[in-house]
Every structure is written in C-alpha cells, then in structure tokens.
Design an enzyme around this catalytic site. Structure first.
Site, PDB file in Angstrom:
ATOM      1  CB  CYS A 149     -65.717  -2.103  -8.500  1.00 12.07           C
ATOM      2  SG  CYS A 149     -66.197  -2.332 -10.022  1.00 12.07           S
ATOM      3  CB  CYS A 164     -68.756  -4.053  -8.174  1.00  8.63           C
ATOM      4  SG  CYS A 164     -67.331  -4.735  -9.350  1.00  8.63           S
TER       5      CYS A 164
END
Length: 269
Positions: A115, A118
């Site tokens: 991600c 993230c």
C-alpha cells in the site's frame, strides 16, 4: 516498453511481469555479454554480463505460488519504529493487548506492505508515537492477517482504530497524508489522561464472536454472563418457589393503618 533499462545496465522488471524473467532466461551469452529480445526500435539491447539477482528468482517463484514474498529490504514498516510501536502477531495477540492496556490509549494501525499510502504515512505515524510515549501503537499487517481483518470489517487501507479503557473503541477512520488532520484531531481528543470506571473493554463483543467463529484463526472467546437488572432479579427471586421472601409477622401488621396502600399483605407461605 514494459521493461525499463536502468543506468547500471540491468533490466527492471515490474511486479507480476514474468515475461521479463522468461526473456532473461532465454538470453544467449555472446562475447561476455547477454543479448536479450527487446521491443526497443534498435532491435536488441546489450546488457552487461551480470548474473541475475537471486531476489528476482524468489519474487518470481513467490508470485507463481500465489504468495507475495517480502524481502528484508522491503520491510519499510520496520525501519522507522519507536518503543511504543509493536506489530500484532495474531488475533489473540490483538484482543489480549487491548484488554491488558488498562486506561492507556491504543492506536491500531492496519496496513499492507504493497500500500503506497500506508508507506508514505508510516514516518508520520512514527513521529506521533515518539511524541506520545504513553500511547500504544499496534500495527496489523493486512497481508498476513487477511482473515482477521475481514472479521473485523477492515476493507480499506490505511485504516486506524482508537481504543481507550472501559470505553472500548472511541474512533475509527481511514486517512492518508492529505487527510492527516483526522489522525491529529483523534490523538489530541483521546490521549489526555483519564480514569476509566471498569476494566478495558477492547474489541466489541460482536467482533470477538466473529473472530471465534472464523475457522482460519486460532481464537477462543467465552461469552460474558448476561447481567440482569436488579429490579428484574428481585422479581424473579420473589416469584421463585421457596424463595427468600417470608411473610411479615402478625405482630408487625398493627403498625400499619388499615386500608392503607402501604399495608403489607402476607404471602400465605
């Protein structure tokens, strides 16, 4: 082109592109260099005689098996950490950590190695952890705990949940670098010291039951006994045969006026 020629003379293979690995395997060594097929207008591209990195073989093998192999160099969430940041190992670990936190604020960070949001947000979360040493930051790797995240209804990343003492979950949201104010506001609101009346609540009972019903997890949960309101308990005891309620002695009835609504009627037992 699908493959990019790097400055050091190697071919960078995008994630999931096994065609480039096959092309490298079919290359023929000529004159101390490898010649590989290419869609480049010049026809062929000469690459320096360098053995294929082992990481490429591992990544290709992992993708063929349907799993994502993460090397140590790619574990970005472990590079910048603080003493109050810890990665969750299992569903039982998460439930126990929240239950044993007492009045401490606990931030649960759901992330994934692949991600981008993230990864970009992680250094800032580490800064917040450094500035708030009394707050516990728990990291949940979605790739390793997909089944657990599904039971907890976590379907978007990055995702955060805040827990505080007997209140249980006090905040739940998703944010990125562009909306980091959500995180700042939640941390400022719930981090001040306070005393909870009762033990830490942790996960919701519905979530605990969902984790216990998930066959992919090794998680056990015993339902708490249902609390009966005191008024209902008194009625149940009074109605029970041989209950503790005894008739009023006759000598006590003359203290009450006859016909009064407060008069006690013997039960006949």
């Amino acid at each position: 082109m699908a493959n990019t020629l790097c400055g050091n003379g190697c071919v960078a293979v995008p994630c999931g592109d096994l065609g480039a690995a096959a092309a490298l395997a079919e290359s023929v060594a000529m004159g101390g260099a490898y010649r590989a097929k290419s869609s480049f207008p010049a026809g062929r591209v000469a690459l320096t005689a360098r053995p294929q990195p082992r990481s490429l073989h591992v990544a290709a093998a992992g993708q063929m098996n349907g799993n994502l192999t993460i090397g140590k160099a790619m574990r970005w969430w472990e590079k910048v950490t603080q003493p109050n940041m810890r990665e969750v190992q299992s569903a039982q670990d998460l439930a126990d950590s929240l239950r044993n936190a007492g009045d401490k604020l606990v931030v649960v960070d759901f992330f994934s190695p692949g991600c981008g949001g993230c990864r970009a947000l992680h250094p800032k979360i580490a800064q917040f952890a450094e500035r708030n040493p009394d707050v516990l930051f728990l990291q949940v790797n979605h790739e390793q705990h997909k089944s657990m995240c599904y039971s907890l209804h976590v379907h978007v990343l990055p995702f955060f949940r805040f827990y505080r003492g007997a209140q249980g979950r006090v905040s739940s949201f998703s944010c990125t670098n562009a909306t980091i104010k959500k995180f700042k506001d939640a941390l400022a609101k719930h981090s001040p010291e306070r005393c909870s009346l009762g033990p830490a609540r942790g996960l919701e009972e519905s979530e605990l039951l969902a984790l216990a019903a998930n066959r992919d997890l090794q998680f056990t949960y015993s339902e708490k006994p249902t609390l009966v309101p005191i008024a209902e308990a008194i009625k149940m005891e009074a109605a029970a045969i041989g209950g503790p309620w005894l008739p009023l002695p006759p000598s006590a009835t003359h203290f009450l006026p006859q016909g009064s609504d407060d008069a006690l009627i013997p039960s006949g037992r």
